[in-house]
Structure formats: structure tokens, C-alpha cells
Motif scaffolding. Structure first.
Motif, PDB file in Angstrom:
ATOM      1  N   SER A  73      -6.814  -9.533 -57.212  1.00  0.00           N
ATOM      2  CA  SER A  73      -6.737 -10.784 -56.489  1.00  0.00           C
ATOM      3  C   SER A  73      -5.397 -10.856 -55.768  1.00  0.00           C
ATOM      4  O   SER A  73      -4.483 -10.090 -56.083  1.00  0.00           O
ATOM      5  N   PRO A  74      -5.240 -11.787 -54.802  1.00  0.00           N
ATOM      6  CA  PRO A  74      -3.937 -11.939 -54.148  1.00  0.00           C
ATOM      7  C   PRO A  74      -2.806 -12.246 -55.131  1.00  0.00           C
ATOM      8  O   PRO A  74      -1.656 -11.910 -54.889  1.00  0.00           O
ATOM      9  N   ALA A  75      -3.134 -12.839 -56.281  1.00  0.00           N
ATOM     10  CA  ALA A  75      -2.120 -13.152 -57.289  1.00  0.00           C
ATOM     11  C   ALA A  75      -1.797 -11.952 -58.169  1.00  0.00           C
ATOM     12  O   ALA A  75      -0.905 -12.006 -59.009  1.00  0.00           O
ATOM     13  N   GLY A  76      -2.534 -10.850 -57.998  1.00  0.00           N
ATOM     14  CA  GLY A  76      -2.271  -9.648 -58.760  1.00  0.00           C
ATOM     15  C   GLY A  76      -3.128  -9.467 -60.001  1.00  0.00           C
ATOM     16  O   GLY A  76      -2.942  -8.522 -60.752  1.00  0.00           O
ATOM     17  N   THR A  77      -4.084 -10.370 -60.233  1.00  0.00           N
ATOM     18  CA  THR A  77      -4.974 -10.234 -61.385  1.00  0.00           C
ATOM     19  C   THR A  77      -5.957  -9.101 -61.136  1.00  0.00           C
ATOM     20  O   THR A  77      -6.572  -9.027 -60.079  1.00  0.00           O
ATOM     21  N   ALA A  78      -6.082  -8.219 -62.105  1.00  0.00           N
ATOM     22  CA  ALA A  78      -7.018  -7.093 -61.984  1.00  0.00           C
ATOM     23  C   ALA A  78      -8.381  -7.511 -62.511  1.00  0.00           C
ATOM     24  O   ALA A  78      -8.493  -8.049 -63.612  1.00  0.00           O
ATOM     25  N   TYR A  79      -9.416  -7.292 -61.735  1.00  0.00           N
ATOM     26  CA  TYR A  79     -10.788  -7.530 -62.154  1.00  0.00           C
ATOM     27  C   TYR A  79     -11.490  -6.182 -62.221  1.00  0.00           C
ATOM     28  O   TYR A  79     -11.530  -5.448 -61.238  1.00  0.00           O
ATOM     29  N   ARG A  80     -11.985  -5.850 -63.390  1.00  0.00           N
ATOM     30  CA  ARG A  80     -12.684  -4.584 -63.581  1.00  0.00           C
ATOM     31  C   ARG A  80     -14.178  -4.852 -63.572  1.00  0.00           C
ATOM     32  O   ARG A  80     -14.667  -5.668 -64.348  1.00  0.00           O
ATOM     33  N   CYS A  81     -14.866  -4.153 -62.709  1.00  0.00           N
ATOM     34  CA  CYS A  81     -16.304  -4.332 -62.567  1.00  0.00           C
ATOM     35  C   CYS A  81     -16.986  -3.012 -62.893  1.00  0.00           C
ATOM     36  O   CYS A  81     -16.521  -1.946 -62.475  1.00  0.00           O
ATOM     37  N   GLY A  82     -18.070  -3.092 -63.634  1.00  0.00           N
ATOM     38  CA  GLY A  82     -18.782  -1.876 -63.976  1.00  0.00           C
ATOM     39  C   GLY A  82     -20.021  -2.163 -64.782  1.00  0.00           C
ATOM     40  O   GLY A  82     -20.358  -3.317 -65.057  1.00  0.00           O
ATOM     41  N   GLY A  87     -27.330  -2.624 -69.114  1.00  0.00           N
ATOM     42  CA  GLY A  87     -27.839  -1.903 -67.955  1.00  0.00           C
ATOM     43  C   GLY A  87     -27.652  -2.647 -66.648  1.00  0.00           C
ATOM     44  O   GLY A  87     -28.239  -2.291 -65.631  1.00  0.00           O
ATOM     45  N   THR A  88     -26.830  -3.694 -66.667  1.00  0.00           N
ATOM     46  CA  THR A  88     -26.517  -4.420 -65.438  1.00  0.00           C
ATOM     47  C   THR A  88     -25.043  -4.223 -65.119  1.00  0.00           C
ATOM     48  O   THR A  88     -24.342  -3.471 -65.781  1.00  0.00           O
ATOM     49  N   PHE A  89     -24.552  -4.959 -64.147  1.00  0.00           N
ATOM     50  CA  PHE A  89     -23.205  -4.801 -63.627  1.00  0.00           C
ATOM     51  C   PHE A  89     -22.476  -6.112 -63.828  1.00  0.00           C
ATOM     52  O   PHE A  89     -23.016  -7.188 -63.558  1.00  0.00           O
ATOM     53  N   GLU A  90     -21.236  -6.069 -64.321  1.00  0.00           N
ATOM     54  CA  GLU A  90     -20.467  -7.301 -64.505  1.00  0.00           C
ATOM     55  C   GLU A  90     -18.990  -7.057 -64.230  1.00  0.00           C
ATOM     56  O   GLU A  90     -18.526  -5.930 -64.269  1.00  0.00           O
ATOM     57  N   CYS A  91     -18.277  -8.154 -63.966  1.00  0.00           N
ATOM     58  CA  CYS A  91     -16.836  -8.104 -63.709  1.00  0.00           C
ATOM     59  C   CYS A  91     -16.120  -8.980 -64.711  1.00  0.00           C
ATOM     60  O   CYS A  91     -16.631 -10.029 -65.116  1.00  0.00           O
ATOM     61  N   SER A  92     -14.922  -8.550 -65.116  1.00  0.00           N
ATOM     62  CA  SER A  92     -14.098  -9.362 -66.011  1.00  0.00           C
ATOM     63  C   SER A  92     -12.635  -9.077 -65.723  1.00  0.00           C
ATOM     64  O   SER A  92     -12.295  -8.072 -65.112  1.00  0.00           O
ATOM     65  N   ASP A  93     -11.770 -10.010 -66.140  1.00  0.00           N
ATOM     66  CA  ASP A  93     -10.335  -9.786 -65.950  1.00  0.00           C
ATOM     67  C   ASP A  93      -9.690  -9.397 -67.246  1.00  0.00           C
ATOM     68  O   ASP A  93     -10.293  -9.272 -68.265  1.00  0.00           O
TER      69      ASP A  93
END
Length: 93
Positions: A73-82, A87-93
Motif C-alpha cells: 500500500s502507499p503506507a508501506g503495508t505488505a499484502y500477501r495474496c495467494g 483452493g481459492t485465492f485470498e489476500c491478508s496483511d
């Protein structure tokens, strides 16, 4: 026979095939850097990237995404998606 041409136009460099065909950069291995002289991945781009159209990662179950994509994010938070265990796809910080 495909004969590549290197075209210099002021400060731009164009690598084009002579006639119809594909252009390959480093097809025998190694790394390609755009904006860097020390790429640390097969393709390492240091700058903005514009994609007109779709970005496809994998083409089916046999080569589906098995690791994470990290977005910041612009604030530098990393979001990992995978992929998750369902068997689905999700994102989390």
C-alpha cells in the motif's frame, strides 16, 4: 531464417525481428533487467509498469499460482495474496 535488427532512434533502442516473428531476449537463461544492471529475478523491472490488457499468471491447474504475490500500500503495508487451503485465492496483511 529470422534476422534480428537493432534500431537506434535518438535515445531509444528497438529490437525487432526482420519481418514477422517473435523477439526473444536472453532465451538461453540468465536474467533481464529493465532500469537495473543487477536483476535479482528472471525479469526485474525498477519503475512503473503499464499493462494494457490482462495479466495472466498460470494457465490452468497444472501451472496455477502456488506461491504468494506481495503488494504494498502507499503506507508501506505488505499484502500477501495467494492460494489458500480451500483452493481459492485470498489476500491478508
Amino acid at each position: 531464417k529470422l534476422v534480428p535488427r537493432l534500431i537506434l532512434n535518438g535515445t531509444d533502442v528497438f529490437i525487432t525481428p526482420d519481418g514477422k516473428g517473435n523477439t526473444y531476449i536472453n532465451p538461453n537463461g540468465g536474467r533481464v533487467g529493465i532500469g537495473t544492471t543487477a536483476p535479482n529475478a528472471n525479469l526485474h523491472v525498477v519503475s512503473n509498469v503499464t499493462i494494457t490488457g490482462n495479466l495472466t499468471i498460470g494457465t490452468g491447474a497444472s501451472d496455477a499460482l502456488t506461491s504468494n504475490i506481495t503488494m504494498y500500500s502507499p503506507a508501506g503495508t505488505a499484502y500477501r495474496c495467494g492460494p489458500n487451503n480451500a483452493g481459492t485465492f485470498e489476500c491478508s496483511d
